[in-house]
Write a protein that holds these residues in place. Structure first.
Motif, PDB file in Angstrom:
ATOM      1  N   ASP A  54       6.905  12.968 -11.515  1.00 39.40           N
ATOM      2  CA  ASP A  54       5.669  12.993 -10.729  1.00 39.40           C
ATOM      3  C   ASP A  54       5.859  13.996  -9.595  1.00 39.40           C
ATOM      4  N   ASP A 224      -0.749   6.940  -4.016  1.00 39.52           N
ATOM      5  CA  ASP A 224      -1.771   6.874  -5.081  1.00 39.52           C
ATOM      6  C   ASP A 224      -2.666   5.655  -4.866  1.00 39.52           C
ATOM      7  N   GLU A 228      -6.551   5.910  -4.241  1.00 37.87           N
ATOM      8  CA  GLU A 228      -7.473   5.322  -5.217  1.00 37.87           C
ATOM      9  C   GLU A 228      -8.287   4.196  -4.594  1.00 37.87           C
TER      10      GLU A 228
END
Ligand SMILES: [Zn+2]
Length: 477
Positions: A54, A224, A228
């Motif tokens: 990642d 994240d 999100e």
């Protein structure tokens, strides 16, 4: 008369102007086909990455209030030395009055060597010079881009203890786990989140020494989750991770599932805390920083002085800058004869604070033991674990532990935040009462339960840095 003087002073202080903010991120993963990368962390074993799991990211928040501009950068790197911070400030145009660039590395252990400590062999740098420079250019460009996109913003912030069990544990006695999770959120006029800064304390080393894939470790999924969940651009700033805060992973499974589990859980809790956060209408922004010098006492650091020179300015005890050849000579002299106090080099580093409305953020240039920040020698922060493991062969003498007030109390703000690896990485910053080392050149064999001393600049560092922090926080604005 005295009250008149006070009134005049109050009148002279301008009311805070509207806060402006902008935030974003830039991918700083190295292109493995172009750069020869060695991975940082877990001893110099020539660990080279085989791919990217990642992306590694630089996360940036720029704030402006009146004539004060502060940029806060979180880097998915193991560390970022002071020389690089100064260089980044120059590249991003943050050298003038009223402008401050604050940089903190997340301390993840699956990224490129940016400190020159993890090359093919011990004593050989693993830094890829071109990548190292390109990464600073990318971050500087992002800061400049954001500075031209500032919009009016409001602030919400909180700090509260969160149960560390299943997330982070302490591998060194006494068990003191800094439980505080803090976050601040900037919102645009239309109520949409621009940015969320999260501060929590744990080593991002879920992925261990056998991992060969680049990863941000738990701060990646943490951000994240926040993004999100509608938090805008996320910036993760690690806290007090010394002494030694390590992920509480299940069955010692060093895998991506565990990094995801820990990161997303902390992200969820940050979002939850923000839901009932304190709101600040027109938060004032200010900063202060203090340059301090710390003696290099650790025998291993003295033997590898050129590595320190890669990231720092070094001085003799009278404050004269040491030329490079002299540091090489001092390293050799130390290996052959052992340096005495008169010859000992001093390294220049920085302690800083940023005030934003109810938030006071303190920047500490290394891996501070949590007990220096929160105390906890009475077992207050042991989270159900024994304060001292019954089988510890050399337990700390808690009667000698410092009494308080501790750094978090000294901050004296509704939302106190201590950020580690801020604008430098000097290694572990231990409380002096429990600092124990071998007198050997290599400081080996390590004393059981005293690993951190061998990766610390020395026993005097914490006192010097804590005194600078106390000075910075004693006068509010
Ligand atoms: Zn560490």
């Amino acid at each position: 008369m005295r009250s008149l003087v006070l009134l005049l002073i109050l009148a002279a202080r301008p009311a805070s102007a509207e806060l402006l903010a902008a935030a974003g991120k830039v991918d700083i993963s190295p292109d493995l086909s172009r750069h020869r990368i060695y991975m940082a962390g877990f001893g110099a074993k020539g660990r080279r990455p085989v791919g990217i799991h990642d992306p590694l990211t630089a996360r940036v928040l720029v704030l402006r209030e009146g004539r004060t501009t502060v940029a806060i950068v979180g880097l998915d790197l193991l560390g970022f030395y002071r020389n690089d911070v100064l260089d980044l400030r120059a590249r991003a145009g943050f050298t003038g009055e009223g402008r401050y660039l604050f940089v903190s590395a997340t301390h993840q252990h699956s990224g490129p060597d940016t400190l020159g400590l993890w090359g093919p062999f011990i004593g050989v740098s693993g830094v890829a010079a071109r990548y190292h420079s390109e990464l600073k250019d990318k971050v500087a460009a992002k800061i400049k881009e954001l500075e031209s996109a500032l919009v009016p913003a409001s602030l919400e912030a909180f700090s509260a203890p969160t149960d560390p069990r299943g997330l982070c544990r302490d591998s060194r006695d006494p068990v003191v786990i800094n439980p505080y999770l803090a976050a601040l959120r900037l919102k645009a006029r239309d109520g949409k989140a621009l940015a969320t800064v999260v501060n929590w304390s744990c080593h991002p080393e879920v992925l261990g020494r056998t991992n060969r894939l680049l990863t941000a470790d738990f701060p990646g999924p943490l951000c994240d989750q926040v993004e999100e969940g509608g938090g805008g651009a996320c910036v993760f700033l690690n806290g007090t991770i010394g002494g030694l805060m390590t992920p509480d992973i299940k069955d010692d499974k060093e895998n991506f599932y565990e990094a995801q589990r820990i990161g997303s859980e902390v992200g969820r809790r940050a979002l939850k805390g923000l839901a009932s956060a304190r709101k600040a209408d027109k938060p004032a922004l200010s900063y202060a920083s203090k340059t301090v010098r710390v003696p290099v006492e650790n025998s291993r650091y003295l033997s590898f002085l050129p590595a320190l020179v890669f990231g720092h300015k070094l001085y003799d005890r009278d404050g004269n800058a040491l030329p490079k050849w002299k540091t090489r000579w001092l390293a050799l002299k130390h290996v052959l004869l052992r340096l005495g106090d008169a010859d000992r080099p001093w390294v220049e580093t920085e302690v800083s604070r940023i005030d934003l409305g109810p938030v006071r953020l303190l920047g500490i240039p290394g891996e501070l033991f949590p007990e220096v920040a929160v105390g906890g020698y009475d077992g207050k922060f042991r989270a159900g674990h024994p304060l001292i493991m019954p089988d510890n062969p050399d337990p700390p003498d808690l009667a000698k532990a410092p009494k308080g007030p501790y750094l978090m109390e000294l901050l004296g703000a509704p939302v106190p935040i201590v950020v580690g690896l801020a604008n430098d990485e000097l290694g572990y910053l231990l409380p002096e009462y429990d600092f124990k080392t071998r007198g050997t050149l290599t400081m080996l064999p390590r004393m059981p339960g005293h690993y951190e001393e061998t990766n610390s600049i020395g026993r005097s560092a914490t006192g010097i840095i804590a005194a600078a922090a106390a000075e910075l926080t004693s006068a509010r604005k």
